[in-house]
Write a protein that holds these residues in place. Structure first.
Motif, short mmCIF file in Angstrom:
data_model
loop_
_atom_site.label_atom_id
_atom_site.label_comp_id
_atom_site.label_asym_id
_atom_site.label_seq_id
_atom_site.Cartn_x
_atom_site.Cartn_y
_atom_site.Cartn_z
N ALA A 86 0.83 -1.20 0.00
CA ALA A 86 0.00 0.00 0.00
C ALA A 86 0.87 1.25 0.00
N VAL A 87 1.92 1.27 0.81
CA VAL A 87 2.80 2.44 0.86
C VAL A 87 3.54 2.61 -0.45
N ALA A 88 4.04 1.49 -1.01
CA ALA A 88 4.75 1.58 -2.29
C ALA A 88 3.84 2.08 -3.40
N ALA A 89 2.62 1.56 -3.46
CA ALA A 89 1.67 2.00 -4.48
C ALA A 89 1.33 3.47 -4.31
N ALA A 90 1.13 3.92 -3.08
CA ALA A 90 0.82 5.32 -2.83
C ALA A 90 1.99 6.22 -3.24
N CYS A 91 3.21 5.77 -2.97
CA CYS A 91 4.39 6.57 -3.34
C CYS A 91 4.50 6.71 -4.86
N TRP A 147 13.45 6.89 1.04
CA TRP A 147 12.92 6.05 -0.03
C TRP A 147 12.25 6.90 -1.08
N LEU A 148 11.46 7.86 -0.64
CA LEU A 148 10.79 8.76 -1.58
C LEU A 148 11.79 9.58 -2.38
N SER A 149 12.82 10.07 -1.69
CA SER A 149 13.85 10.86 -2.37
C SER A 149 14.56 10.02 -3.42
N ALA A 150 14.92 8.80 -3.04
CA ALA A 150 15.62 7.92 -3.98
C ALA A 150 14.76 7.60 -5.19
N LEU A 151 13.46 7.36 -4.94
CA LEU A 151 12.55 7.06 -6.05
C LEU A 151 12.43 8.26 -6.99
N LEU A 152 12.22 9.43 -6.42
CA LEU A 152 12.09 10.64 -7.23
C LEU A 152 13.35 10.91 -8.03
N LEU A 153 14.50 10.87 -7.37
CA LEU A 153 15.76 11.18 -8.04
C LEU A 153 16.12 10.13 -9.09
N GLY A 154 15.80 8.88 -8.81
CA GLY A 154 16.09 7.83 -9.78
C GLY A 154 15.29 8.01 -11.06
#
Length: 236
Positions: A84-89, A157-164
């Motif tokens: 749920a958290v991953a999907a929301a992110c 985690w959010l920062s890494a996802l966004l930057l990636g």
């Protein structure tokens, strides 16, 4: 570097990234509850199917059955919450892309400045392979300016996802421009010409990659539901 879009803060990489991350956090708060509900649905379906179709037919002693059920429920609960958290992110990343044009514009300017600092003259022809290396290295260095060392794992985690996603989209667009340039050399000044077009291309790539990732996440959830229904049908 452009600063008109962010007049309220100093135009530093960290401040620019904090603004973009703040917009992402707003979307995440709005999308977290629906995805938690979906995760709860997955948890209930999987737990019910496991208990009714797996544990009950075994006719184990009550304490053994309760212990196994508790273990399964705990395991499924952790997985459902993580899903749920991953999907929301991922959903938040895709939705926030709409408001990130100015941030992308600033990142493009930072990359251009970093490229200019590595070569003597951006108007001189540069071999395409060398241009790719310079651009890729510049994107990597600029993205590293935004990396944060927060103690909160979710923020990291959010920062890494966004930057990636941002780095991959920006590098893909710039490398594609290099490949499409006529001849065996490329002028890096022309590579960054037409900033609005360049930002638009990166923006579309961001939306494409985040949409593809979100589709995979939703497909995984749908696959779990389908597996449970097929399992029940197979048992019966």
């Amino acid at each position: 570097m452009t600063t008109n879009s962010h007049p309220q803060v100093p135009a530093s990489p960290q401040n620019l990234f904090l603004l973009a991350l703040g917009e992402l956090a707003v979307v995440l708060r709005k999308s977290l509850l629906p995805h938690l509900a979906a995760g709860l649905g997955l948890f209930l379906i999987t737990s019910y199917v496991t208990y009714v179709c797996v544990l009950q037919p075994l006719h184990l002693p009550a304490w053994v059955s309760a212990a196994l059920a508790g273990g399964f429920f705990l395991f499924y609960g952790v997985l459902a919450f993580a899903y749920a958290v991953a999907a929301a992110c991922v959903f938040a990343v895709r939705a926030a892309c709409i408001t990130w044009e100015s941030f992308i514009d600033d990142v493009v300017e930072l990359v251009k400045d970093k490229v200019a600092s590595k070569i003597d003259n951006m108007n001189e022809g540069l071999a395409k392979d060398q241009a790719k290396a310079v651009v890729a290295g510049s994107v990597r260095e600029v993205v590293s300016l935004f990396k944060r060392k927060d103690r909160k794992s979710l923020v990291r985690w959010l920062s890494a996802l966004l930057l990636g996603v941002l780095a991959f989209a920006l590098r893909s667009v710039l490398v594609a421009r290099i490949i499409q340039a006529a001849g065996t050399t490329v002028q890096l000044s022309k590579l960054f010409a037409g900033r609005a077009t360049l930002v638009g291309a990166v923006f579309l790539n961001l939306r494409f990659f985040s949409t593809a990732l979100l589709s995979l996440v939703y497909a995984a959830g749908a696959g779990v539901v389908l597996f449970n229904f097929l399992f029940v049908f197979w048992i019966k």
